[in-house]
Design a protein around this motif. Structure first.
Motif, PDB file in Angstrom:
ATOM      1  N   VAL A  51       0.860  -1.192   0.000  1.00 24.48           N
ATOM      2  CA  VAL A  51       0.000   0.000   0.000  1.00 24.48           C
ATOM      3  C   VAL A  51       0.892   1.237   0.000  1.00 24.48           C
ATOM      4  CG1 VAL A  51      -1.972  -1.109   1.121  1.00 24.48           C
ATOM      5  CG2 VAL A  51      -0.197  -0.042   2.525  1.00 24.48           C
ATOM      6  N   ASN A  52       0.402   2.275  -0.636  1.00 24.37           N
ATOM      7  CA  ASN A  52       1.225   3.485  -0.772  1.00 24.37           C
ATOM      8  C   ASN A  52       1.012   4.423   0.424  1.00 24.37           C
ATOM      9  OD1 ASN A  52       1.507   6.521  -2.035  1.00 24.37           O
ATOM     10  ND2 ASN A  52       2.937   5.065  -2.933  1.00 24.37           N
ATOM     11  N   ASN A  53       2.070   5.139   0.772  1.00 27.14           N
ATOM     12  CA  ASN A  53       1.991   6.088   1.889  1.00 27.14           C
ATOM     13  C   ASN A  53       0.934   7.154   1.642  1.00 27.14           C
ATOM     14  OD1 ASN A  53       4.461   4.666   1.909  1.00 27.14           O
ATOM     15  ND2 ASN A  53       5.366   6.154   3.300  1.00 27.14           N
ATOM     16  N   ALA A  54       0.765   7.529   0.369  1.00 27.72           N
ATOM     17  CA  ALA A  54      -0.340   8.388  -0.060  1.00 27.72           C
ATOM     18  C   ALA A  54      -0.472   9.678   0.734  1.00 27.72           C
ATOM     19  CB  ALA A  54      -1.664   7.600  -0.010  1.00 27.72           C
ATOM     20  N   GLN A  55       0.662  10.234   1.125  1.00 27.20           N
ATOM     21  CA  GLN A  55       0.627  11.528   1.822  1.00 27.20           C
ATOM     22  C   GLN A  55       0.057  12.605   0.910  1.00 27.20           C
ATOM     23  OE1 GLN A  55       3.280  10.291   0.406  1.00 27.20           O
ATOM     24  NE2 GLN A  55       3.754  11.998  -0.960  1.00 27.20           N
ATOM     25  N   LEU A  56      -0.533  13.628   1.521  1.00 26.62           N
ATOM     26  CA  LEU A  56      -1.237  14.636   0.728  1.00 26.62           C
ATOM     27  C   LEU A  56      -0.292  15.401  -0.204  1.00 26.62           C
ATOM     28  CD1 LEU A  56      -4.107  15.665   0.416  1.00 26.62           C
ATOM     29  CD2 LEU A  56      -3.606  17.422   2.100  1.00 26.62           C
ATOM     30  N   GLU A  57       0.844  15.841   0.321  1.00 30.48           N
ATOM     31  CA  GLU A  57       1.759  16.655  -0.479  1.00 30.48           C
ATOM     32  C   GLU A  57       2.580  15.767  -1.404  1.00 30.48           C
ATOM     33  OE1 GLU A  57       5.181  18.123   1.511  1.00 30.48           O
ATOM     34  OE2 GLU A  57       5.406  19.882   0.243  1.00 30.48           O
ATOM     35  N   ARG A  58       2.437  16.018  -2.681  1.00 32.19           N
ATOM     36  CA  ARG A  58       3.304  15.292  -3.615  1.00 32.19           C
ATOM     37  C   ARG A  58       4.751  15.721  -3.392  1.00 32.19           C
ATOM     38  NH1 ARG A  58       1.966  17.341  -8.624  1.00 32.19           N
ATOM     39  NH2 ARG A  58       0.619  18.848  -7.606  1.00 32.19           N
ATOM     40  N   ARG A  59       5.642  14.842  -3.790  1.00 27.93           N
ATOM     41  CA  ARG A  59       7.052  15.175  -3.620  1.00 27.93           C
ATOM     42  C   ARG A  59       7.449  16.321  -4.531  1.00 27.93           C
ATOM     43  NH1 ARG A  59       6.034  10.379  -3.243  1.00 27.93           N
ATOM     44  NH2 ARG A  59       6.636   9.127  -1.437  1.00 27.93           N
ATOM     45  N   ALA A  60       8.268  17.204  -3.999  1.00 22.67           N
ATOM     46  CA  ALA A  60       8.775  18.314  -4.792  1.00 22.67           C
ATOM     47  C   ALA A  60      10.115  18.729  -4.228  1.00 22.67           C
ATOM     48  CB  ALA A  60       7.813  19.489  -4.757  1.00 22.67           C
ATOM     49  N   SER A  61      10.951  19.203  -5.101  1.00 21.72           N
ATOM     50  CA  SER A  61      12.265  19.660  -4.682  1.00 21.72           C
ATOM     51  C   SER A  61      12.675  20.811  -5.585  1.00 21.72           C
ATOM     52  CB  SER A  61      13.267  18.502  -4.815  1.00 21.72           C
ATOM     53  OG  SER A  61      14.479  18.831  -4.215  1.00 21.72           O
ATOM     54  N   VAL A  62      13.206  21.851  -4.989  1.00 20.78           N
ATOM     55  CA  VAL A  62      13.737  22.956  -5.777  1.00 20.78           C
ATOM     56  C   VAL A  62      15.209  23.099  -5.411  1.00 20.78           C
ATOM     57  CG1 VAL A  62      13.614  25.420  -6.293  1.00 20.78           C
ATOM     58  CG2 VAL A  62      11.518  24.137  -5.800  1.00 20.78           C
ATOM     59  N   THR A 106      10.910  17.098   2.908  1.00 24.84           N
ATOM     60  CA  THR A 106      11.627  16.007   3.577  1.00 24.84           C
ATOM     61  C   THR A 106      11.140  15.850   5.003  1.00 24.84           C
ATOM     62  OG1 THR A 106      13.813  15.197   4.270  1.00 24.84           O
ATOM     63  CG2 THR A 106      13.511  17.580   4.274  1.00 24.84           C
ATOM     64  N   GLN A 107      11.300  14.658   5.542  1.00 18.74           N
ATOM     65  CA  GLN A 107      10.965  14.438   6.948  1.00 18.74           C
ATOM     66  C   GLN A 107      12.136  14.768   7.861  1.00 18.74           C
ATOM     67  OE1 GLN A 107       8.405  10.635   5.636  1.00 18.74           O
ATOM     68  NE2 GLN A 107       8.683  10.779   7.829  1.00 18.74           N
ATOM     69  N   GLY A 133       3.247  15.966   4.816  1.00 22.06           N
ATOM     70  CA  GLY A 133       3.167  14.535   5.097  1.00 22.06           C
ATOM     71  C   GLY A 133       4.130  13.707   4.275  1.00 22.06           C
ATOM     72  N   GLY A 134       4.488  12.581   4.808  1.00 21.70           N
ATOM     73  CA  GLY A 134       5.403  11.669   4.140  1.00 21.70           C
ATOM     74  C   GLY A 134       5.168  10.255   4.644  1.00 21.70           C
ATOM     75  N   PHE A 135       4.891  10.157   5.922  1.00 20.13           N
ATOM     76  CA  PHE A 135       4.637   8.868   6.546  1.00 20.13           C
ATOM     77  C   PHE A 135       5.762   7.888   6.262  1.00 20.13           C
ATOM     78  CE2 PHE A 135       0.397  10.734   5.601  1.00 20.13           C
ATOM     79  CZ  PHE A 135       0.061  11.055   6.909  1.00 20.13           C
TER      80      PHE A 135
END
Lengths: 735, 735
Positions: free
Chosen positions: B188-199, B213-214, B243-245
């Motif tokens: 099952v996927n962690n499915a955290q609300l915030e999609r991953r992003a990096s700048v 990041t966590q 979120g990341g879980f």
């Protein structure tokens, strides 16, 4: 620590943020952008003194895009660092000079805001006004404040600034000759490169201001005070700054205006000054009329000096209006009375060494003239009367003024080049001149934090904003030296009151002497933690360890060592911190300078060219030679501008400033700037961080008089009123 | 300190950054914008296992706006936190699952980058692949790594994870009955609300990454390691996080890709995942097949447990693949062999309480079934076998599991509501179930800085990123309590490695127990400085002073007091700091939970509705009741999703993930979420900050099994394979 033992201090080191500065990545206040940000402009008074009977903003408010208009009736916000003679507000009624702020508009773009300014209808009731400081002191002069026009002086009531020691009468009696003369200096603008800008943003009850300030901590203090907020609810950020030279100290009215407009609109607001705003909406250096009387022995020794002066601080009081140019001479009997006076003109306050260049010009010209009148070589005159004891009683922490004079004279070739005033032949006349200068050096409150990472690299957190002096680099150099960690392994975070510790700011040449010792103490604090972590690994006691060049080693046996990265690898992070507040006891601190210039005066055009310049400085240990030299050069060029070209002209009939721009104010450019040869005499001052003293303000102090004295030597004519423009020279040489 | 003495700790306090969060002012990584910023997208493998024979980017490069394309040949960057079985790179050859990263494009806008992806020509040479973990363990299975498909296990070589204590054989001999069974859980996927992003942005040699990041400090550590930079040259900023879980621990490949693209182009680069990227480009929870054997005495007492299991960690190893659901039971004799296996499927790694919900489902279902088979009420069974001593030998720092069971059972009304499985009549069947859970609680490395302003307000600097847990508020609460300064006078700066101290990050429920003690120690450090400043004013010794509610007072005579603002008014700023690293000696820490659910199973539709849920938790002192309750509720809902609906389906013939989206993966929404009644049992843990233990991971651990056991109670049918979907229920109840 002897200077040759330094690892990092005293080298020629490019700024650690040079890359960001030269690539345009450095973010100045004017570069800050926020989504939904508004742009603000200021409406200024066209009258020198007027009561605002009414303000009608209804037409302006109808302009699409206009979001808020504030003025004295809907934004009565005290600007406490803006005035001391009487409460000053961000908008005042009456307005007191042409340029006084009347209203500010925030709109979706700058052009809309500018258009809206023109639609604000203000009814002014004109009041009598006065432009001249001596006129303003007369009993029947128009009163700018209820108690009259004398400014507050050093105390809390209106009174002249007075200072006195010794026995003036006795001093004059001991003299063989008495001299008197009057010197006049004019209002000149600080003319820093970066125009003022402020971006204010509220997040809930917390205000963040991206400011162009010389002191983030003090700007925070002032904004918090004026808006009634706790310090923790105001954040001032200033990472890069394009100069201020004293007129961006603390918070300014535009910071408060931006904050009030941002609060009113619920949107971030940027208020960026035009260059004209900058010249008339803030302040320049106070003009002065200085009357000196001196008693001198036959051999040239000064026995007494009396100074009576008037200074023009403009419509509001933001600084002392004092004159301190006699500071560099041994004067056994002394009296000074300086009257800082309000007039209906642009405010005059701090500009690099606020009370100095005016009166160094006055007194060093006066002394140069006395030498001439007595047939004494000026070099001998200055050398003989140079200061040894502060106010003739307290010793200095260090004093290499004599070496500055001797070495500077040697470098410029004084003995070979000096000639009788006006003696050089031809239309282009050579002249050589000199003067003494300097600035107080004081210790005070500083704070710093140093974080050492698990790989042995480090972060220094300091509140300095780096107004162009290289303070950020200087702090890194001090940290590197004090830690024993190479400079390129240290990152600096500066100028953000939420995260960087308190800093007095870059004013009064205090940054290094106040914050430097805190950086050293924070380094010592974290070194203790490092040694605790390393001791078991080196099987030694923490107190037996040292750290240098990134290696922890046993003092008694340096071959027993560990790379710092290994010593702290398991520590996660070690944090050192310090708040320091050293004080002098029974001593005084001062940096000193002796300046020498050669000029070529074209008697056909009146043009003065500074052909050579030697600046010899005692600022103690020079922590970073590269920006130190740059500061000397910059100060000299500013002094040359003040000596030769700069003056804010006020139109007498209208009281309107006539030349509020770079071009018209004739601020020197590279074309007018001579090569400046810098000599550092470096006594190790026992009270300065790694022996360093103040550096930023000294160079401007001596430059004006040095150029003036060189012109005297060239022409044989004494110019007693600044600036020494071609018309004055032509008039004098053709008489 | 008894809990009733707390000033701030233990209340229901809204997040201190609630305003920013709800007004949209909070800046997440995806919100970061820079002038000239490029946008990046990732090309993913369509094949489950293939060697890349060639990549031709020439057509893609010709698309106007495309600035850089990177792939395994021109960007061989190790992603060291991404794999442990073998070196993992940001682009690998061969690719090992459908979704493996093949290339990344940076372009002036996202659409151009997406278009360019389609023009990259890749020649793949397909390799044999395996999708099933048990198949992958067979000797003739396609080898994903040269040494085979068994993952690295706990050590550095491929081996099963094994754990053992007591005497298994003796344990089974002591048993009256032996039970065996097998339970299966899915990816099952962690499915955290915030999609991953990096700048990523480079300034000279320094890299700044705005990351989602966590753990900012660990992300910095990993990025620095993988790019060969010192820690001081990498800055990771994460102020707000959605979120990341567990799947945003440390740095991720997209952070490195953004950094490499930014370096290559000289421009800032944003790489933001699509939701599909998020489901297949990162990781979910490892699937498992768990075979249990248990020896049980007549009275229900467990004598021995043996677990043999296979877990599917997907194509790369990022976490253990362990199973720990037996942790909450007193098992005198125990043996576990878990085989983490690689397959050509989406990676499985950390997801909230990584090794727990799967095997709590397995073991608590197994135990519930044993209770049923032996005619013992499950409440009695769980109560009897609850853990007292860690691995049957070490005491816990605190343990209120018994009270959790008793109070939870009381609240849900177990004794009144429990009935024989399948006994309720009608089409909609009532069921009640329970299970035990929890999570380790450990102390460790933390650091903090506290700055006290001259007006008595304070700034806390901590490295926490606040992944949604309220960690930022928790740290402020701890600081307020430890300092004696009201919470609203404390500002927090978090998540910026240049300015905030080291923090382990929010993973493993370690944030409060690692960083909390450092905050307390930093507060104690600055209190010493405050007392030094206040002592002369109060004419007392520093050690005789205390500070509470913003007042400094003499302990023996509290009426002798000073407002803190007055005590420190002349101090400028006082700074406290601490790096702490406490450790357990001879004890073990754990948070505990007992969960209870009532369900309604519709035997006509197979639909399960959770009608009531009671979660009783021992996490020691609850530092902030509001987010603590929210965390329990969130964990329960995630567990319900895992129990009833969620599964990443892989198409067998193509190896393509079929449902990588919120809707198709059937992540629960508010409609599926029951009201969760939270009970906190609060033993004061002597090792936790103000008595608090771990809180974030425990709630998910027990929820899956609790729902499963309630369904058993409703239907009389045991569902041994997740998720318990309507089709499975219909099939079972209609048999």
């Amino acid at each position: 620590m002897a200077q040759q033992q330094f690892s990092t201090v005293g080298k020629k080191i490019p700024r650690i943020d040079a890359y960001e500065r030269v690539t345009g990545q450095a973010q100045y206040a004017g570069d800050v952008q926020h989504p939904g940000m508004l742009y603000a402009c200021v409406l200024r008074s066209p009258h020198p003194h007027a009561r605002i009977a009414s303000i009608d903003t209804s037409k302006a408010e109808k302009v699409p895009g206009v979001k808020a208009i504030i003025h004295h009736r809907n934004a009565e916000v005290r600007w406490s660092s803006g005035g001391a003679t009487a409460p000053r507000y961000i908008f005042n009624n009456p307005v007191r000079y042409v340029g006084d702020s009347v209203a500010a508009v925030a709109a979706t773009d700058r052009h809309i805001a500018e258009d809206a300014l023109g639609l604000i209808e203000v009814k002014y009731e004109n009041l009598p006004y006065v432009l001249d400081a001596k006129e303003a002191l007369k009993p029947d002069a128009p009163k700018i404040y209820p108690k009259g026009n004398l400014s507050v002086g050093d105390g809390s009531t209106s009174a002249p600034i007075t200072e006195q020691w010794g026995d003036l009468e006795k001093g004059f009696k001991e003299a063989d000759r008495i001299f008197e003369d009057t010197y006049i200096t004019k209002h000149v603008n600080n003319a820093q490169l970066e125009r003022r800008a402020s971006v204010a943003k509220w997040e809930g009850g917390k205000l963040t201001v991206w400011a162009s300030t010389q002191g983030a901590s003090n700007a925070r203090r002032d904004i918090a005070k004026d808006l009634g907020l706790p310090l923790s609810k105001v954040r001032v950020i200033c990472k890069y700054m394009g100069g201020g030279f004293g007129n961006k100290n603390q918070a300014q009215d535009y910071d408060l205006m931006a904050a009030v407009l941002a609060k009113a609109t619920g949107q971030p607001v940027k208020l960026e000054f035009t260059r004209e705003d900058d010249f008339i909406g803030m302040h320049g250096r106070w003009a002065s009329e200085q009357h000196y009387k001196a008693g001198v022995k036959k051999d040239g020794t000064i026995t007494a000096v009396e100074l009576n002066a008037v200074t023009n601080v403009g419509a509001y009081r933001k600084s002392s209006g004092n004159l301190s140019g006699t500071d560099f001479y041994q004067i056994p009997n002394f009296k000074k009375v300086v009257n800082p006076v309000h007039t209906n003109t642009v405010v005059a306050a701090n500009y690099r060494a606020p009370a100095y260049p005016q009166s160094v010009f006055g007194f060093a010209s006066f002394l140069d003239q006395i030498a001439h009148d007595m047939g004494i070589n000026p070099l001998e005159m200055f050398l003989k009367n140079r200061i040894r004891m502060y106010k003739s009683k307290s010793p200095f922490t260090s004093n290499a003024l004599e070496e500055c004079i001797v070495e500077g004279a040697k470098r410029i070739g004084w003995n070979e080049k000096w000639h009788k005033p006006g003696a050089s032949s031809g239309a282009k006349k050579h002249g050589i001149g000199m003067a003494l200068g300097g600035y107080p050096f004081r210790p005070g409150l500083g704070a710093a934090t140093i974080r050492v990472n698990a790989d042995g690299t480090a972060h220094l957190l300091v509140g300095v904003v780096d107004i162009g002096t290289g303070a950020k680099s200087t702090m890194a150099i001090i940290a590197s030296e004090a830690l024993g960690i190479p400079l390129n392994q240290i990152q600096v975070t500066n100028g953000d009151t939420d995260v960087t510790p308190y800093c007095v700011g870059e004013s009064g040449s205090r940054c290094t002497s106040f914050t430097g010792p805190a950086v050293i103490a924070a380094a010592e604090d974290v070194r203790r933690l490092i040694f605790n972590a390393a001791a078991p690994q080196l099987k030694a006691k923490p107190e037996d360890l040292d750290l240098k060049d990134g290696k922890v080693f046993i003092k008694a046996n340096p071959s027993q060592s560990l790379p710092l990265s290994r010593a702290v690898a398991r520590s996660g992070e070690l944090i050192g911190r310090a708040t320091t507040n050293p004080a002098f006891k029974g001593v005084q601190g001062k940096s000193f300078a002796a300046h020498f210039a050669e000029v070529e005066v074209d008697t056909w055009t009146g043009h003065v060219k500074v052909t050579r310049y030697v600046a010899a400085h005692d600022s103690g240990t020079i922590l970073n030679r590269l920006p130190a030299e740059s500061q000397i050069k910059g100060g000299v060029v500013q002094g040359i501008g003040m000596a030769l070209t700069e003056e804010l002209l006020i139109d007498r009939p209208t009281a309107i400033p006539l030349n509020p721009s770079y071009r018209d104010a004739k601020v020197p450019t590279h074309l007018e700037a001579p090569e400046v040869e810098v000599i550092f005499i470096e006594p190790y001052d026992p009270y300065g961080p790694f022996g360093g003293k103040s550096l930023g303000e000294p160079p401007i102090t001596a430059a004006v008089a040095t150029v003036g004295n060189a012109i005297f030597n060239a022409t044989g004519k004494r110019f007693k009123e600044l600036p020494i423009t071609p018309d004055k020279i032509l008039h004098a040489v053709q008489v």
